[in-house]
Design a protein around this motif. Structure first.
Motif, PDB file in Angstrom:
ATOM      1  N   LEU A 297       0.829  -1.205   0.000  1.00  0.00           N
ATOM      2  CA  LEU A 297       0.000   0.000   0.000  1.00  0.00           C
ATOM      3  C   LEU A 297       0.865   1.258   0.000  1.00  0.00           C
ATOM      4  N   VAL A 298       1.941   1.248   0.797  1.00  0.00           N
ATOM      5  CA  VAL A 298       2.846   2.395   0.850  1.00  0.00           C
ATOM      6  C   VAL A 298       3.530   2.597  -0.498  1.00  0.00           C
ATOM      7  N   ILE A 299       4.009   1.520  -1.105  1.00  0.00           N
ATOM      8  CA  ILE A 299       4.670   1.607  -2.410  1.00  0.00           C
ATOM      9  C   ILE A 299       3.692   2.099  -3.466  1.00  0.00           C
ATOM     10  N   PHE A 300       2.451   1.629  -3.391  1.00  0.00           N
ATOM     11  CA  PHE A 300       1.413   2.069  -4.323  1.00  0.00           C
ATOM     12  C   PHE A 300       1.206   3.580  -4.248  1.00  0.00           C
ATOM     13  N   ILE A 301       1.126   4.122  -3.029  1.00  0.00           N
ATOM     14  CA  ILE A 301       0.912   5.562  -2.856  1.00  0.00           C
ATOM     15  C   ILE A 301       2.086   6.348  -3.434  1.00  0.00           C
ATOM     16  N   LEU A 302       3.308   5.920  -3.132  1.00  0.00           N
ATOM     17  CA  LEU A 302       4.490   6.642  -3.610  1.00  0.00           C
ATOM     18  C   LEU A 302       4.583   6.594  -5.129  1.00  0.00           C
ATOM     19  N   CYS A 303       4.361   5.424  -5.717  1.00  0.00           N
ATOM     20  CA  CYS A 303       4.487   5.294  -7.173  1.00  0.00           C
ATOM     21  C   CYS A 303       3.384   6.064  -7.895  1.00  0.00           C
ATOM     22  N   THR A 304       2.176   6.063  -7.349  1.00  0.00           N
ATOM     23  CA  THR A 304       1.087   6.790  -7.991  1.00  0.00           C
ATOM     24  C   THR A 304       1.343   8.295  -7.964  1.00  0.00           C
ATOM     25  N   LEU A 305       1.839   8.793  -6.839  1.00  0.00           N
ATOM     26  CA  LEU A 305       2.211  10.208  -6.775  1.00  0.00           C
ATOM     27  C   LEU A 305       3.353  10.506  -7.733  1.00  0.00           C
ATOM     28  N   PHE A 306       4.291   9.566  -7.843  1.00  0.00           N
ATOM     29  CA  PHE A 306       5.435   9.725  -8.751  1.00  0.00           C
ATOM     30  C   PHE A 306       4.946   9.867 -10.191  1.00  0.00           C
ATOM     31  N   ILE A 307       3.957   9.046 -10.570  1.00  0.00           N
ATOM     32  CA  ILE A 307       3.392   9.118 -11.914  1.00  0.00           C
ATOM     33  C   ILE A 307       2.730  10.472 -12.141  1.00  0.00           C
ATOM     34  N   SER A 308       2.133  11.035 -11.091  1.00  0.00           N
ATOM     35  CA  SER A 308       1.332  12.246 -11.232  1.00  0.00           C
ATOM     36  C   SER A 308       2.157  13.520 -11.339  1.00  0.00           C
ATOM     37  N   VAL A 309       3.298  13.575 -10.652  1.00  0.00           N
ATOM     38  CA  VAL A 309       3.993  14.859 -10.536  1.00  0.00           C
ATOM     39  C   VAL A 309       5.313  14.920 -11.292  1.00  0.00           C
ATOM     40  N   ARG A 310       5.830  13.788 -11.757  1.00  0.00           N
ATOM     41  CA  ARG A 310       7.191  13.815 -12.245  1.00  0.00           C
ATOM     42  C   ARG A 310       7.291  13.477 -13.718  1.00  0.00           C
ATOM     43  N   SER A 311       8.200  14.173 -14.381  1.00  0.00           N
ATOM     44  CA  SER A 311       8.649  13.799 -15.721  1.00  0.00           C
ATOM     45  C   SER A 311      10.130  13.487 -15.611  1.00  0.00           C
ATOM     46  N   SER A 312      10.532  12.374 -16.145  1.00  0.00           N
ATOM     47  CA  SER A 312      11.901  11.901 -15.951  1.00  0.00           C
ATOM     48  C   SER A 312      12.922  12.795 -16.638  1.00  0.00           C
ATOM     49  N   ASP A 313      14.131  12.788 -16.093  1.00  0.00           N
ATOM     50  CA  ASP A 313      15.247  13.476 -16.725  1.00  0.00           C
ATOM     51  C   ASP A 313      15.788  12.685 -17.918  1.00  0.00           C
ATOM     52  N   HIS A 314      15.330  11.447 -18.055  1.00  0.00           N
ATOM     53  CA  HIS A 314      15.874  10.574 -19.088  1.00  0.00           C
ATOM     54  C   HIS A 314      14.888  10.449 -20.251  1.00  0.00           C
ATOM     55  N   PRO A 315      15.295  10.808 -21.462  1.00  0.00           N
ATOM     56  CA  PRO A 315      14.382  10.737 -22.615  1.00  0.00           C
ATOM     57  C   PRO A 315      13.811   9.344 -22.836  1.00  0.00           C
ATOM     58  N   GLN A 316      14.624   8.293 -22.575  1.00  0.00           N
ATOM     59  CA  GLN A 316      14.134   6.936 -22.814  1.00  0.00           C
ATOM     60  C   GLN A 316      12.958   6.612 -21.890  1.00  0.00           C
ATOM     61  N   VAL A 317      13.050   7.046 -20.632  1.00  0.00           N
ATOM     62  CA  VAL A 317      11.951   6.797 -19.693  1.00  0.00           C
ATOM     63  C   VAL A 317      10.731   7.617 -20.069  1.00  0.00           C
ATOM     64  N   ASN A 318      10.951   8.853 -20.491  1.00  0.00           N
ATOM     65  CA  ASN A 318       9.832   9.691 -20.928  1.00  0.00           C
ATOM     66  C   ASN A 318       9.089   9.055 -22.094  1.00  0.00           C
ATOM     67  N   LYS A 319       9.838   8.491 -23.042  1.00  0.00           N
ATOM     68  CA  LYS A 319       9.199   7.844 -24.187  1.00  0.00           C
ATOM     69  C   LYS A 319       8.450   6.600 -23.749  1.00  0.00           C
ATOM     70  N   LEU A 320       9.031   5.863 -22.790  1.00  0.00           N
ATOM     71  CA  LEU A 320       8.402   4.634 -22.327  1.00  0.00           C
ATOM     72  C   LEU A 320       7.122   4.935 -21.553  1.00  0.00           C
ATOM     73  N   MET A 321       7.159   5.981 -20.703  1.00  0.00           N
ATOM     74  CA  MET A 321       6.006   6.350 -19.894  1.00  0.00           C
ATOM     75  C   MET A 321       5.115   7.372 -20.593  1.00  0.00           C
TER      76      MET A 321
END
Length: 449
Positions: free
Chosen positions: A322-346
């Motif tokens: 549950l804790v990991i779920f909350i952190l990852c969901t917030l991560f998806i909501s607020v962050r854009s990666s510094d890495h172009p490959q991750v940005n393309k993947l996500m």
């Protein structure tokens, strides 16, 4: 009195308006796209909170009072069965809440297909009308509780398994990106400040992660295996331990270091720790009491029964999940990666389209959100809603411990399906991380900076 009416009308219009209006004057200047993602994530967290409340034993006993929730009989594989509605009310409620959230995000995923700019009329639906969205979610949830018993729970379990496995992979992608970004930040700080403290911090954190991982492996062998028997548990723990050792060694090979100077043991230690957690979560679903001390056997006539100490309905892996779920969901909501490959993947490509809006917000001195998507969306709307859909399925399975009713619908069991899905997800994550290490060597013509 007129001023009060004006203020009331303004608040009502904000509830029905855009994301910037909702947070106007309440927070520092922010991107419209980020606020919209956070508000959709709030809906997901709200549904999760309702699910948690419904599975609490005291509330679960009262769920039979819900109209339509416990009426009639069901049909399983074409055979009419009289279902005891008093069995696993909390389990059924979480499944229906998960179905409602998944349907809500699927609806918006379909509506937002091929939206390329905030000038698209559908973008207004994405970034506004929050009060009506809440009403839609409530309406779908009420309708979900009228779904009759029978085949629904058994069939929806497999939808949850597939969705949860995909969300675990998304978690692994985010974790790998986070580990790389963390290591690069600290190494960059060490180079710029010429301070050895950053290197010491890297070593200490890496040591802590590996120490926890080793302790976790020892505890898994102690509690989830026996000197005689429990062969599956021994094999799974050993395989994942060997794979973690392999990726750790590969991460510090000279050729890997030459190709990726920022690669190191910090990333490998974090991936190792997460792999041990997934292994623990998988072993907690092994349907053998002798090899799984945390197994909970629950039937329709008693709240809990087992040959040993009765455990709580929520086990430790579920709480960590549950804790990991909350952190990852917030991560998806607020962050854009510094890495172009991750940005393309996500499918998150933060552009400079909103630079003018940000400058205007700063110059005006007003704390408000600004539209950063006039020339192009900063993230794929449909993919974002699909991620939240998978997150809803993952939290549904986590809250129910990945258990499912047996053929009689009177006993909740922990199937081997859950074990193998989690183990295969851990293998996929390790292979994915290994690929991020060796890809520059295998494909030297590609830019992996």
């Amino acid at each position: 009195e007129s001023s009060d009416l004006g203020m009331l009308s303004l608040q009502v219009s904000c509830l029905c308006g855009s994301a910037p209006c909702l947070l106007c004057g309440c927070c520092p200047s922010a991107k419209n796209s980020t606020i919209s993602r956070l508000l959709f994530t709030f809906f997901l967290f709200l549904g999760t909170l309702v699910s948690i409340i419904m599975i609490v034993p005291g509330v679960e006993k009262e769920l039979h009072k819900l109209p339509g929730f416990c009426e009639g009989s069901g049909s399983v594989l074409g055979i009419q069965t009289h279902v005891d509605c008093s069995s696993f009310l909390g389990h059924k409620a979480v499944y229906r809440m998960g179905f409602a959230m998944a349907a809500f995000f699927l609806l918006f995923a379909v509506l937002m297909v091929c939206v390329h700019s905030s000038k698209d009329p559908r973008a207004a639906v994405q970034n506004g009308f929050w009060f009506f969205k809440f009403l839609v979610l409530v309406g779908i949830t009420v309708g979900a509780f009228y779904i009759p018993d029978g085949a629904f729970t058994s069939v929806w379990f497999y939808f949850g398994v597939v969705g949860s496995s995909l969300f675990i992979l998304i978690q692994l992608i985010l974790l790998i990106d986070f580990a790389h970004s963390w290591s690069q930040l600290w190494l960059r700080n060490a180079d710029e400040s010429n301070a050895k403290g950053w290197y010491a911090a890297l070593c200490i954190v890496t040591f802590i992660f590996y120490a926890i991982s080793i302790a976790g492996v020892v505890l898994l062998y102690v509690y989830y295996t026996k000197p005689e028997g429990c062969t599956e548990g021994k094999v799974l723990i050993s395989i994942n331990l060997i794979l973690c050792l392999i990726v750790s060694v590969v991460s510090i090979l000279p050729k890997i270091q030459d190709a990726q100077p920022h690669s190191g043991l910090l990333q490998a230690s974090l991936i190792t720790l997460y792999t041990i957690y997934i292994t623990w979560s998988a072993l907690a679903n092994v349907p053998a009491q002798a090899c799984n001390p945390t197994l909970l056997v629950r039937n329709g006539t008693s709240s809990a029964s087992s040959t040993h100490l009765v455990t709580t309905w929520w086990d430790a892996p579920s709480i960590v999940g549950l804790v990991i779920f909350i952190l990852c969901t917030l991560f998806i909501s607020v962050r854009s990666s510094d890495h172009p490959q991750v940005n393309k993947l996500m499918l998150t490509e933060e552009s400079a389209a909103g630079a003018g809006g940000e400058a205007a917000a700063v110059e005006s001195g007003v704390h408000r959100a600004y539209d950063n998507e006039q020339d192009g969306v900063s993230y794929n709307y449909t993919f974002f809603h699909l991620c939240l859909l998978l997150a809803a399925l993952y939290i549904m399975m986590t809250l129910t411990n990945w258990y499912r009713p047996d053929e009689s619908l009177q006993v909740l069991t922990s199937p081997w399906t859950a074990v193998w899905v989690k183990i295969c997800s851990s293998w996929a994550g390790l292979l994915l991380y290994l690929w991020t290490l060796v890809a520059p060597l295998v494909l030297p013509d590609r830019d992996f900076s």
